[in-house]
Design a protein around this motif. Structure first.
Motif, short mmCIF file in Angstrom:
data_model
loop_
_atom_site.label_atom_id
_atom_site.label_comp_id
_atom_site.label_asym_id
_atom_site.label_seq_id
_atom_site.Cartn_x
_atom_site.Cartn_y
_atom_site.Cartn_z
N ALA A 164 0.84 -1.20 0.00
CA ALA A 164 0.00 0.00 0.00
C ALA A 164 0.87 1.25 0.00
O ALA A 164 0.60 2.22 -0.72
CB ALA A 164 -0.92 0.00 1.21
N SER A 165 1.93 1.21 0.80
CA SER A 165 2.87 2.34 0.83
C SER A 165 3.52 2.55 -0.54
O SER A 165 3.67 3.68 -1.01
CB SER A 165 3.95 2.09 1.89
OG SER A 165 4.94 3.09 1.86
N TYR A 166 3.87 1.43 -1.18
CA TYR A 166 4.48 1.49 -2.52
C TYR A 166 3.53 2.16 -3.51
O TYR A 166 3.93 3.03 -4.30
CB TYR A 166 4.83 0.08 -2.96
CG TYR A 166 5.28 -0.02 -4.40
CD1 TYR A 166 6.59 0.28 -4.77
CD2 TYR A 166 4.39 -0.42 -5.40
CE1 TYR A 166 7.00 0.19 -6.09
CE2 TYR A 166 4.79 -0.51 -6.71
CZ TYR A 166 6.09 -0.21 -7.05
OH TYR A 166 6.48 -0.29 -8.36
N LEU A 167 2.25 1.78 -3.47
CA LEU A 167 1.27 2.35 -4.40
C LEU A 167 1.00 3.82 -4.13
O LEU A 167 0.74 4.60 -5.05
CB LEU A 167 -0.04 1.56 -4.33
CG LEU A 167 0.03 0.12 -4.86
CD1 LEU A 167 -1.27 -0.61 -4.58
CD2 LEU A 167 0.34 0.10 -6.35
N LEU A 168 1.06 4.21 -2.86
CA LEU A 168 0.92 5.64 -2.54
C LEU A 168 2.05 6.45 -3.16
O LEU A 168 1.84 7.56 -3.66
CB LEU A 168 0.90 5.85 -1.03
CG LEU A 168 -0.43 5.62 -0.32
CD1 LEU A 168 -0.25 5.73 1.18
CD2 LEU A 168 -1.47 6.64 -0.79
N LYS A 169 3.24 5.89 -3.14
CA LYS A 169 4.39 6.57 -3.76
C LYS A 169 4.23 6.66 -5.27
O LYS A 169 4.83 7.51 -5.92
CB LYS A 169 5.69 5.82 -3.42
CG LYS A 169 6.07 5.91 -1.96
CD LYS A 169 7.31 5.06 -1.66
CE LYS A 169 7.63 5.07 -0.18
NZ LYS A 169 8.79 4.18 0.14
N LYS A 170 3.42 5.76 -5.84
CA LYS A 170 3.16 5.77 -7.28
C LYS A 170 1.92 6.60 -7.62
O LYS A 170 1.29 6.42 -8.64
CB LYS A 170 2.96 4.34 -7.79
CG LYS A 170 4.19 3.45 -7.63
CD LYS A 170 5.38 4.00 -8.41
CE LYS A 170 6.60 3.12 -8.26
NZ LYS A 170 7.77 3.67 -8.98
N ASN A 171 1.57 7.54 -6.70
CA ASN A 171 0.46 8.49 -6.91
C ASN A 171 -0.92 7.85 -6.79
O ASN A 171 -1.89 8.34 -7.38
CB ASN A 171 0.56 9.22 -8.26
CG ASN A 171 1.65 10.26 -8.27
OD1 ASN A 171 2.03 10.76 -7.21
ND2 ASN A 171 2.18 10.56 -9.43
N GLY A 172 -1.04 6.75 -6.06
CA GLY A 172 -2.36 6.22 -5.76
C GLY A 172 -3.19 7.27 -5.03
O GLY A 172 -2.70 7.98 -4.16
N ASN A 173 -4.47 7.36 -5.36
CA ASN A 173 -5.33 8.43 -4.89
C ASN A 173 -6.25 7.92 -3.79
O ASN A 173 -7.21 7.21 -4.04
CB ASN A 173 -6.15 8.98 -6.07
CG ASN A 173 -6.90 10.24 -5.72
OD1 ASN A 173 -7.37 10.42 -4.61
ND2 ASN A 173 -7.03 11.11 -6.70
N LEU A 174 -6.00 8.33 -2.54
CA LEU A 174 -6.78 7.83 -1.41
C LEU A 174 -8.20 8.37 -1.39
O LEU A 174 -9.10 7.73 -0.85
CB LEU A 174 -6.08 8.18 -0.10
CG LEU A 174 -4.86 7.31 0.25
CD1 LEU A 174 -4.21 7.80 1.53
CD2 LEU A 174 -5.24 5.85 0.38
#
Length: 856
Positions: free
Chosen positions: A167-177
């Motif tokens: 999840a942290s990795y995807l946030l770094k890839k601009n995942g939109n919460l």
């Protein structure tokens, strides 16, 4: 055929697993085997263009060769695809995170990790395969949805450290919460339910042009824990951009606020001693009446919420429409060439139906190509007015499961159209983390335009802005000049596009600029305003183009700025700078050209680009060579396919020659030649052309002889062309010259020069007199002389050629026919020979005069 599927009753983790595993199996077709959850359905309806999910009824089971199953390993959970498990010719691969059970699929490859989410399992596989794998923002967001849902927002006991890591990795890839919160649902504890119900009942919604703020309260003498969980649920149910909850009494009030990235809740509540960040805050307020506090916050919300975009702001105009009697095959042609997913059908300007690409495909498959579109159109069209907000448009698209919404006036006349893609771009354009560099450039253009645009050009743009304001038309600076402005390169080719009548705009601009003249081309809806010898403005109406068949010349019709950009060759050339009074200085970039410039990539706009116009193949090499760019991965694949399928041979060779002329005259010639060689363009011209070391060296020399070429007035492109053809036999050479439309006169001159080249070199090597050097070269074209000079390594011969080029060829005879007549000579054969003899003597003299020559 490769199929990617999951379990029946698909949830967000199943959807996420399907989308992400497609990066490992790019040819895989996404298919749900049964029912899908509510959140999945809402998401798929909105993002169908990206997901391209197919229905199981449209799949021919006998054509399936590979089945990729995610988020389940049970054979009774994959619906009709279970029948494929008994076929030995079907490869089955399974990615699952559930524990082994007796009902599992047997004797097939299973990649199983007991993580909280199967998305985590898929991501681990992808990263093991390629640690540098790229994810688009939407892919990262879908991945987050899958992990959040299947771990209960990381609260389930099944959650593992790996789930948090991914999840942290995807946030770094601009995942939109904010999108995760929109689609991921979670339950409430029993003790929270009573409070939750009262907060819902007490909710007040403040709506301003589509933006919704939700304000609610709960009176209690006790401190309430877990309000952060409640507010997410309440905001989700209320579909609000902003939610503020007050909880307590007149002595102590807990305040908590959440917002999407459209609204800064911290700014609204800054006077109340809250902590947190822009989109999530909380705090305690003491000794203040809760009703008064509520009223005060309500006023502040009304002041801060800004109007949202409406359909009029994002719709496409003008709209490409067709009539009820239009044949299916023509509708297909228009959709196919322009990339449309549907076309509105009008009668007397009013919309009477809409036909989708899917309906057209089915009609064609059943052999009804000549049937009218009215037979297959949907007559109950969902429309909207100009004032509908983007949020309302989004809800309409999700609820109705449609891909486009025509915008109409009160009488039903079509004014524009909004597609699912337009809505998504509008939503994502509000995301502050998107493309920071691009936003920086937009800011530089809009706020510091004087530093970005040269002063002389800026003055001109301001004049154009004034004319646009008077005519109430949107106007854009387009093409290469926008690209080069971003790169900081000087470019004087000024191309202007008008969303309106470009010719009338040009006529009015000519008068304002007091221009020298104007040239109008009615057929192409363009005009050239010649301000002076150094300043010419190309002005066009915004246009769309489609090709009747591959390699044909385009059909041109009026369109909007998006259509105009879509008809261009590459993304880096498909940007515009708005220069009207509406958005002066705004960068228009529908196709990611700015990012491609920064990443040094050449990318086409659509998959048929090279097929529709194969000359773009050579243009791709030219731009890549000029700027030191590389071809995008997909662009390279489509380019190779177009060449191997012979599309360069399907257009006229003179058109290829025109593109080669520009490439051979452009910067970084050597790199351009390497592209031509690497992708086998030379062999398309003639299979015996060999780009060897000697040719490379000679072409490298051409780049170093600019002054020489300017002096002899030989065009660089022509010299390069001759070097390429150097080793061909005469018959092959003449054939190439003819198909490239060289004149017979040029061919004769070239053939003669090449034929006697060895004799010329032998003579130059053995003579020293100026007259002998002159006679050796006088009948040879300057192109061949320059070619001999560049290719020759004998310095002694090169000095003699230089002498001829710079001196001997420029000398005028001192003795004329009049001089001989004065001396009593009579005209005749000997007369001409004497003139030549005198000129030879003149050449060999150190300081020749008439008197000296005549005495000899």
């Amino acid at each position: 055929m490769e199929i990617i599927t999951c379990h029946i009753y698909a949830d967000l983790d199943a959807l996420s697993s399907m989308v992400l595993i497609k990066k490992l199996y790019p040819n895989g077709i996404l298919v749900f085997p049964g029912h899908i959850g509510k959140s999945v359905k809402a998401f798929v309806n909105l993002y169908q263009n990206f997901l391209q999910v197919k229905k199981i009824k449209d799949i021919s089971m006998d054509k399936v060769t590979k089945l990729i199953v995610v988020d389940t390993s049970k054979k009774n959970r994959i619906g009709l695809f279970e029948q494929l498990l008994d076929r030995e010719d079907v490869e089955v691969i399974i990615y699952d995170h559930h524990k082994i059970s007796e009902n599992d699929i047997k004797n097939r490859k299973i990649i199983r990790k007991n993580y909280g989410s199967n998305t985590t399992n898929i991501l681990e596989v992808l990263l093991d395969n390629d640690p540098d794998i790229k994810f688009e923002e939407i892919e990262a967001t879908i991945g987050l949805m899958g992990i959040y849902e299947d771990t209960g927002n990381f609260s389930f006991d099944s959650t593992t450290p790996k789930d948090l890591e991914m999840a942290s990795y995807l946030l770094k890839k601009n995942g939109n919460l904010s999108k995760v919160n929109e689609y991921v649902q979670k339950g409430l504890e029993k003790e929270q339910l009573e409070i939750f119900i009262e907060l819902i009942e007490n909710s007040e919604f403040i709506e301003i042009d589509g933006e919704v703020a939700q304000l609610t309260y709960y009176k209690s003498d006790d401190f309430i824990f877990g309000m952060d969980e409640l507010i997410n649920k309440i905001q989700y149910l209320g579909k609000s951009s902003l939610c503020v909850i007050l909880c307590g009494n007149n002595k102590r009030v807990s305040i908590i606020g959440r917002s999407s990235n459209k609204i800064n809740v911290a700014k609204i509540l800054k006077d109340y001693n809250v902590g947190g960040h822009e989109y999530a805050v909380s705090g305690i307020i003491r000794d203040q009446n809760i009703e008064n506090l509520y009223a005060d916050i309500k006023k502040k919300i009304k002041k801060v919420i800004k109007p949202s975009k409406k359909s009029i702001d994002i719709m496409n105009v003008p709209v490409k429409t067709i009539l009820k009697g239009t044949k299916i095959k023509l509708a297909y042609k228009i959709m196919y060439r322009m990339g449309y997913g549907g076309l509105p059908i009008v009668e007397d300007g009013k919309i009477v139906g809409i036909i989708t690409r899917n309906s057209v495909d089915k009609a064609l498959n059943h052999g009804f190509s000549n049937a009218p579109v009215s037979a297959y159109m949907t007559s109950e069209v969902i429309t909207a007015n100009l004032d509908l907000s983007v949020e309302e448009l989004k809800a309409l698209v999700v609820e109705k499961g449609i891909g486009r919404v025509p915008i109409v006036d009160s009488e039903g006349k079509i004014l524009g159209i909004v597609t699912r893609t337009d809505i998504l771009k509008s939503i994502y354009s509000k995301n502050p983390v998107r493309k920071a560099k691009k936003l920086k450039f937009e800011s530089e253009i809009k706020n510091d335009i004087e530093e970005v645009v040269p002063e002389e050009l800026l003055k001109l743009l301001k004049v154009i802005e004034a004319v646009s304001k008077k005519r109430k038309e949107r106007v854009f600076l387009v093409g290469g000049i926008v690209r080069d402005l971003i790169l900081g390169i000087n470019n004087k080719d000024i191309d202007i596009v008008v969303e309106g009548d470009g010719i009338k705009f040009a006529i009015e601009l000519k008068d304002v600029l007091e221009a020298k003249k104007i040239r109008i081309h009615e057929k192409f809806k363009t005009a050239m305003v010649v301000v002076n010898e150094d300043l010419k403005l190309d002005i066009a109406s915004s246009r769309l183009e489609y090709y009747e068949y591959p390699t044909s010349l385009p059909v041109v019709e009026y369109g909007n700025i998006r259509d105009d950009m879509y008809r261009r060759d590459f993304s880096i050339n498909a940007m515009a700078l708005e220069i009207d009074s509406y958005n002066f200085g705004k960068l228009i970039d529908f196709y990611g050209g700015y990012d491609d410039l920064k990443n040094k990539k050449i990318k086409i706009l659509h998959n048929l680009s090279f097929i529709e116009d194969p000359t773009r193949i050579i243009r791709a090499f030219r731009f890549a060579a000029r700027y030191g760019f590389e071809l995008g991965k997909d662009t390279e694949i489509f380019l190779k396919n177009a060449i191997s399928d012979g599309f360069l041979k399907k257009i006229s060779w003179p058109r290829v020659k025109q593109e080669l002329e520009i490439l051979f005259s452009d910067k970084n010639l050597t790199r351009g030649m390497e592209f031509l060689n690497k992708y086998n363009v030379f062999s398309e011209i003639n299979p015996n052309i060999e780009y060897d070391l000697e040719m490379k060296e000679n072409i490298g020399k051409v780049e170093n002889f600019k002054e020489l070429l300017d002096f002899v007035k030989v065009k660089r492109w022509l010299l390069v062309f001759l070097i390429i053809l150097e080793n061909l036999e005469k018959k092959e050479l003449d054939l190439v010259f003819k198909k490239f439309n060289f004149s017979n006169k040029f061919i004769e001159k070239y053939d003669y020069g090449i034929l006697i080249r060895e004799r010329i070199l032998e003579k130059l090597d053995s003579v020293d007199k100026k007259s002998d050097i002159y006679n050796a070269l006088k009948n040879i074209s300057m192109e061949i002389i320059t070619l001999i000079y560049i290719q020759n390594k004998n310095e002694k011969i090169k000095i003699k050629i230089e002498d001829y080029i710079y001196n001997l060829s420029k000398i005028e005879p001192l003795i004329s026919g009049k001089d001989l007549l004065k001396n009593g000579e009579l005209p005749g054969v000997e007369f001409k020979e004497k003139l030549n003899d005198y000129f030879m003597k003149q050449l060999d003299m150190k300081e020749p005069t008439k008197e000296k020559i005549l005495k000899m």
